[in-house]
Write a protein that holds these residues in place. Sequence first.
Motif, PDB file in Angstrom:
ATOM      1  N   TYR A   1       1.735  -9.773   2.822  1.00 49.02           N
ATOM      2  CA  TYR A   1       1.458  -8.492   2.178  1.00 49.02           C
ATOM      3  C   TYR A   1       0.677  -7.565   3.107  1.00 49.02           C
ATOM      4  CZ  TYR A   1       2.752 -11.022  -2.054  1.00 49.02           C
ATOM      5  OH  TYR A   1       3.431 -11.755  -2.988  1.00 49.02           O
ATOM      6  N   HIS A   2       0.799  -6.281   2.794  1.00 47.85           N
ATOM      7  CA  HIS A   2      -0.035  -5.259   3.419  1.00 47.85           C
ATOM      8  C   HIS A   2      -0.642  -4.436   2.292  1.00 47.85           C
ATOM      9  CE1 HIS A   2      -1.463  -1.908   5.806  1.00 47.85           C
ATOM     10  NE2 HIS A   2      -0.700  -1.069   5.115  1.00 47.85           N
ATOM     11  N   LEU A   3      -1.924  -4.104   2.429  1.00 44.42           N
ATOM     12  CA  LEU A   3      -2.600  -3.312   1.404  1.00 44.42           C
ATOM     13  C   LEU A   3      -3.145  -2.041   2.036  1.00 44.42           C
ATOM     14  CD1 LEU A   3      -3.456  -3.494  -1.641  1.00 44.42           C
ATOM     15  CD2 LEU A   3      -5.712  -4.190  -0.802  1.00 44.42           C
ATOM     16  N   GLU A   4      -2.899  -0.915   1.357  1.00 47.75           N
ATOM     17  CA  GLU A   4      -3.380   0.384   1.819  1.00 47.75           C
ATOM     18  C   GLU A   4      -4.226   1.013   0.719  1.00 47.75           C
ATOM     19  OE1 GLU A   4      -1.585   4.835   2.930  1.00 47.75           O
ATOM     20  OE2 GLU A   4      -0.235   3.120   2.657  1.00 47.75           O
ATOM     21  N   GLN A   5      -5.451   1.391   1.054  1.00 49.10           N
ATOM     22  CA  GLN A   5      -6.302   2.061   0.074  1.00 49.10           C
ATOM     23  C   GLN A   5      -6.010   3.555   0.120  1.00 49.10           C
ATOM     24  OE1 GLN A   5     -10.350   0.771   0.025  1.00 49.10           O
ATOM     25  NE2 GLN A   5     -10.871   2.033  -1.753  1.00 49.10           N
ATOM     26  N   ILE A   6      -5.703   4.121  -1.076  1.00 48.74           N
ATOM     27  CA  ILE A   6      -5.300   5.526  -1.141  1.00 48.74           C
ATOM     28  C   ILE A   6      -6.288   6.375  -1.937  1.00 48.74           C
ATOM     29  CG2 ILE A   6      -2.846   5.068  -0.810  1.00 48.74           C
ATOM     30  CD1 ILE A   6      -2.493   5.205  -3.840  1.00 48.74           C
ATOM     31  N   GLY A   7      -7.342   5.766  -2.405  1.00 44.96           N
ATOM     32  CA  GLY A   7      -8.381   6.480  -3.147  1.00 44.96           C
ATOM     33  C   GLY A   7      -9.543   5.534  -3.367  1.00 44.96           C
TER      34      GLY A   7
ATOM     35  N   LYS B   1     -10.460   4.128  -5.975  1.00 40.26           N
ATOM     36  CA  LYS B   1     -10.115   3.038  -6.878  1.00 40.26           C
ATOM     37  C   LYS B   1      -8.601   2.873  -7.006  1.00 40.26           C
ATOM     38  CE  LYS B   1     -14.368   3.356  -9.614  1.00 40.26           C
ATOM     39  NZ  LYS B   1     -14.946   3.513 -10.979  1.00 40.26           N
ATOM     40  N   ALA B   2      -7.887   3.107  -5.912  1.00 43.79           N
ATOM     41  CA  ALA B   2      -6.428   3.003  -5.958  1.00 43.79           C
ATOM     42  C   ALA B   2      -5.903   2.447  -4.635  1.00 43.79           C
ATOM     43  CB  ALA B   2      -5.805   4.368  -6.250  1.00 43.79           C
ATOM     44  N   TRP B   3      -4.834   1.627  -4.747  1.00 40.03           N
ATOM     45  CA  TRP B   3      -4.274   0.966  -3.575  1.00 40.03           C
ATOM     46  C   TRP B   3      -2.757   0.869  -3.713  1.00 40.03           C
ATOM     47  CZ3 TRP B   3      -8.556  -0.330  -6.248  1.00 40.03           C
ATOM     48  CH2 TRP B   3      -9.760  -0.453  -5.545  1.00 40.03           C
ATOM     49  N   LYS B   4      -2.080   0.823  -2.576  1.00 40.11           N
ATOM     50  CA  LYS B   4      -0.661   0.507  -2.532  1.00 40.11           C
ATOM     51  C   LYS B   4      -0.500  -0.884  -1.935  1.00 40.11           C
ATOM     52  CE  LYS B   4       1.336   5.150  -2.012  1.00 40.11           C
ATOM     53  NZ  LYS B   4       2.139   6.040  -1.100  1.00 40.11           N
ATOM     54  N   LEU B   5       0.250  -1.745  -2.619  1.00 38.15           N
ATOM     55  CA  LEU B   5       0.519  -3.097  -2.142  1.00 38.15           C
ATOM     56  C   LEU B   5       1.960  -3.174  -1.662  1.00 38.15           C
ATOM     57  CD1 LEU B   5      -0.550  -6.044  -1.858  1.00 38.15           C
ATOM     58  CD2 LEU B   5       0.476  -6.491  -4.101  1.00 38.15           C
TER      59      LEU B   5
ATOM     60  N   LEU C   1       7.188  -1.225  -0.446  1.00 38.32           N
ATOM     61  CA  LEU C   1       6.245  -0.967  -1.524  1.00 38.32           C
ATOM     62  C   LEU C   1       6.547  -1.857  -2.727  1.00 38.32           C
ATOM     63  CD1 LEU C   1       3.872   0.769  -2.552  1.00 38.32           C
ATOM     64  CD2 LEU C   1       5.588   2.370  -3.459  1.00 38.32           C
ATOM     65  N   LYS C   2       5.540  -2.562  -3.163  1.00 40.49           N
ATOM     66  CA  LYS C   2       5.702  -3.445  -4.314  1.00 40.49           C
ATOM     67  C   LYS C   2       5.081  -2.851  -5.568  1.00 40.49           C
ATOM     68  CE  LYS C   2       4.650  -7.969  -6.213  1.00 40.49           C
ATOM     69  NZ  LYS C   2       5.953  -7.967  -6.917  1.00 40.49           N
ATOM     70  N   SER C   3       3.853  -2.366  -5.454  1.00 48.80           N
ATOM     71  CA  SER C   3       3.197  -1.845  -6.648  1.00 48.80           C
ATOM     72  C   SER C   3       2.006  -0.985  -6.273  1.00 48.80           C
ATOM     73  CB  SER C   3       2.744  -2.994  -7.560  1.00 48.80           C
ATOM     74  OG  SER C   3       1.853  -3.850  -6.867  1.00 48.80           O
ATOM     75  N   HIS C   4       1.610  -0.159  -7.243  1.00 47.12           N
ATOM     76  CA  HIS C   4       0.371   0.597  -7.154  1.00 47.12           C
ATOM     77  C   HIS C   4      -0.694  -0.157  -7.945  1.00 47.12           C
ATOM     78  CE1 HIS C   4       3.142   3.827  -5.948  1.00 47.12           C
ATOM     79  NE2 HIS C   4       2.086   4.419  -5.406  1.00 47.12           N
ATOM     80  N   LEU C   5      -1.865  -0.303  -7.366  1.00 44.55           N
ATOM     81  CA  LEU C   5      -2.958  -1.006  -8.033  1.00 44.55           C
ATOM     82  C   LEU C   5      -4.074  -0.016  -8.301  1.00 44.55           C
ATOM     83  CD1 LEU C   5      -3.099  -4.173  -5.728  1.00 44.55           C
ATOM     84  CD2 LEU C   5      -1.830  -3.904  -7.870  1.00 44.55           C
ATOM     85  N   LYS C   6      -4.578  -0.005  -9.531  1.00 48.28           N
ATOM     86  CA  LYS C   6      -5.641   0.916  -9.907  1.00 48.28           C
ATOM     87  C   LYS C   6      -6.710   0.186 -10.689  1.00 48.28           C
ATOM     88  CE  LYS C   6      -2.715   5.072 -10.143  1.00 48.28           C
ATOM     89  NZ  LYS C   6      -2.262   6.187 -11.016  1.00 48.28           N
ATOM     90  N   LYS C   7      -7.942   0.666 -10.520  1.00 46.35           N
ATOM     91  CA  LYS C   7      -9.061   0.122 -11.269  1.00 46.35           C
ATOM     92  C   LYS C   7      -8.969   0.599 -12.703  1.00 46.35           C
ATOM     93  CE  LYS C   7     -13.217  -1.520 -12.195  1.00 46.35           C
ATOM     94  NZ  LYS C   7     -13.439  -2.954 -12.419  1.00 46.35           N
TER      95      LYS C   7
END
Length: 729
Positions: free
Chosen positions: A700-706, A708-712, A723-729
Amino acid sequence: MKRIKILFFLSAFFCLLSANAVSRPLYRFSTKYMSLTIDDRGYIVNIIGKANKKDYAVKGHASPLLTLDKNGKILLPQTADYESTKGILTLNYADSYRAAVKIDQRGDYLKFQFQSLNTGAEIDNIIWGPYQTNIHKTIGEIISVARDDEYAVGIMALDDNTTSGPPVAGDMGQGSYIIHSPDPVKFPIPSSLKAGQRFRIGGDGINDVAFYSHPEEYYRFMNGNGAEYIPEYGISLTLHARNRRKRQTIFFPHFNDFPSIKAPRHMDVEPIPVDFSTSGIAFYACPDTKGLDVIEQIVRKEGLPYVTRNGKWIRRPENFKVDLAWFGKHDSLVSYANQLNLKAVQDEGLGEYYVNPVDRWAGKKVILDGKKQPITALTVQTNPQGIAYGLHTLTEFIQSHSSDVHPYANDSLCTVLKTILAANIGPNDSSIIVKDTSYLNEHGGWDDNGTNVLKIGKELLKYKGVTRKAPFMLTGVERGAFKTIATAHQQGDTVAKLQVNCYSGFIPDMRLQDKYAYFYAKLLRDGGMNYIDFDGFESFVYTGHGQYAFKLFMRKLFDDFKSLGGDYLQVMGSCVFEGNWHYMTTCNIGGGDHMFNPRTNKWGIEGKDIRYSWASNYFPPTFGIQNLKPDWTVQMVENLQAKAIAWDATYMFGISEDIVEKNPHKKEIFITFRAWENAREANVFSQKLKLEMQKEENQYHLEQIGTKAWKLYLVDSSGKFHLKSHLKK
């Protein structure tokens, strides 16, 4: 030791006999998640899960609520009465023994509290259980829990002297492998092996890595005896409390099993004023997804050690973090830790620390601005940033340079036996006669390392053996050993053989152990430290008081640390047992490919063994120390972080200024590492996603975009991101 080793099997056998007797239900107790029935003999006959209506008790193997051990004779309850208005269960045994247990229904669990025994002087142990379950899947041998995909059934000690498993020599279960598949379909047991079959752990007892010697998934490393796997019906749970006022001679240690160099030796265990009068346990059964919630309720309601970090219990997976293993000069330590979002640092570069009362800092200094400075020069920087800093200690292993050894040996060095001088000796005499042999011909103590040390008064002596016929004369005597002073001694003076540790040093007894707890608490506070690594954690076993010794030390350490003004103390260590489970934040032992390989995403043998054991006991698995290398890629760091999150694992990220500067990807590694750490802290990974991320082939690769938000992203074999999913707090 043979008597003690068969104790548990006798209990199970007698349970089977008793189960065949005619009985009737006496009382049904209830919690939020279970109902439990005790019959008129004092046996648990039903454990019904309310969520699924399943009975987790074993038909034909009823479980005694409380068993008595009288000089090796097992006494099982024969009849029982329950006074519901007072909540008192009275159990009647052979030989006219009668015990009373108070039972409280506490919402999520039942509380069994020992009340009295009509005559307890001859009773060595009270044994809670063994409680038989029909659960087979997950063995929680450290904290006495049986788990499957639906339910968890467990027991937990509510006082320090109630400890794991049935009574054994030294009150520590023996490490071993057993045959037990975590998934019989995926990992079938070959026909040449049988479920439950036991094997010695690997190695010779010296090289820790060699303990872990079976890569196959169906070889299960056992780190305790609080739960035992019995293939015929399932997992059996036991706790016990010992009358430590009684003298006992044991074969020591039962804990380790290396016959070539660690064959058991006799030890006269020092009696201490502790017995089973305050013994109590919590009994719970609940959906497995609620297991940690119920245990947390037990810990809080019953006043057990409740260690929190940032307001959350340290056993909570959302509170797990990577720590830093630091090497070299310290100028960039705070900066690097902040860039990586890491909050605990173990200073590996300063080497191992041993207690020495006259030189308590042992020359440990940090390097700042090119100069050696006191540790406080660093902790005044780390503490305002919320970074816990501490040393790699060897717990209570006393080495020969300590002032507790020379010039005058401390009277509280742990002993294995005592006899007396049969005649006066002068300071130069090497012909020394003792009253009896007292196992003096057995080499060493815990270890057969050729170190035989006697203490007479304040003097230490080495010797090789003793003649087998009277007069009993020591052979190969060296007076004034370890820089002590040879002096005259009188007939009748005590001759004590000392317990030696695996580094050819010594061990404190239970009184000196208390002083060492305060010593460490004061060292931590004076140094501004709130992190400590207890390598050699097993040193508490040497006294013969097993899990109780762990608990006593840890309780005093935490109490003293708090009384001196401390708050959160992060404890790392070399092992996880029932005696330290409540106190330890992490156990990042081992490291490298033995634990986990970030190039291949494969667990090493040691990592696999630790993962199964600790995760089964609600404790985080570990990758150990993973040292950054100049050729590491960003993807290797992403593999470490992704798999640690997937397995709810921890590890130490090993770095130094020098090694960071040598890695051409240092900037990208730091950014990526922090992105994963931030996302983990935000608890944005679902359990379903974690299970997918556990797959070895997935990268996997993880990118922080905010904030409290990340792209996995999934990473394919060519290194491309999808791109697999958007992760949010």
